[in-house]
Scaffold this motif. Structure first.
Motif, short mmCIF file in Angstrom:
data_model
loop_
_atom_site.label_atom_id
_atom_site.label_comp_id
_atom_site.label_asym_id
_atom_site.label_seq_id
_atom_site.Cartn_x
_atom_site.Cartn_y
_atom_site.Cartn_z
N ASN A 1 38.72 42.24 48.26
CA ASN A 1 39.36 41.06 47.82
C ASN A 1 39.04 40.83 46.27
O ASN A 1 37.77 41.18 45.83
CB ASN A 1 38.92 39.96 48.73
N ASP A 2 39.78 40.02 45.61
CA ASP A 2 39.54 39.65 44.17
C ASP A 2 38.90 38.31 44.28
O ASP A 2 38.87 37.64 45.34
CB ASP A 2 40.99 39.77 43.37
N GLU B 1 40.07 35.57 42.82
CA GLU B 1 40.57 34.45 43.41
C GLU B 1 40.77 34.05 44.83
O GLU B 1 40.79 32.86 45.47
CB GLU B 1 42.19 34.38 42.87
N THR B 2 41.07 35.31 45.87
CA THR B 2 40.88 35.03 47.22
C THR B 2 39.67 34.80 47.57
O THR B 2 39.40 33.80 48.46
CB THR B 2 41.15 36.67 47.56
N GLN C 1 38.49 30.85 49.43
CA GLN C 1 37.69 30.64 50.74
C GLN C 1 36.56 29.64 50.51
O GLN C 1 36.51 29.00 51.44
CB GLN C 1 37.20 32.02 51.14
#
Length: 95
Positions: free
Chosen positions: A45-46, A48-49, A53
């Motif tokens: 995941n990057d 931003e992801t 969260q």
């Protein structure tokens, strides 16, 4: 993993983290959300992801209408926020 560590270290007033053997525990101090991200999740995941969260749906702007215009209240000082709290709120229905 190093890129995520750098992002977190760049915002020490918002994030704190603890590195474990198989994961990283990230706390967003602003929103009071703690997440545990495995090394695999970090790799897949990057930023931003992962950041999304740690917000947990709490990054919502409060907007109010004052004398005909809208304004975001997050930038208001303590006195202005007190005035907002003291205002009379009404429910106007079209009839």
């Amino acid at each position: 993993m190093q890129a995520l560590r750098e992002k977190l270290l760049a915002e020490p007033n918002v994030y704190e983290f603890l590195e474990e053997a198989a994961a990283m525990v990230i706390t967003n101090k602003k929103h009071g959300v703690t997440v545990r991200a495995t090394h695999q999740a970090i790799a897949e995941n990057d930023w931003e992801t992962i950041k999304a969260q740690t917000v947990g749906g709490r990054d919502v702007l409060h907007i109010t209408r004052v004398t005909g215009y809208f304004t975001i209240v997050e930038g208001w000082n303590k006195g202005k926020l007190g005035e907002l709290h003291d205002r009379f709120h009404s429910n106007i229905t079209e009839g």
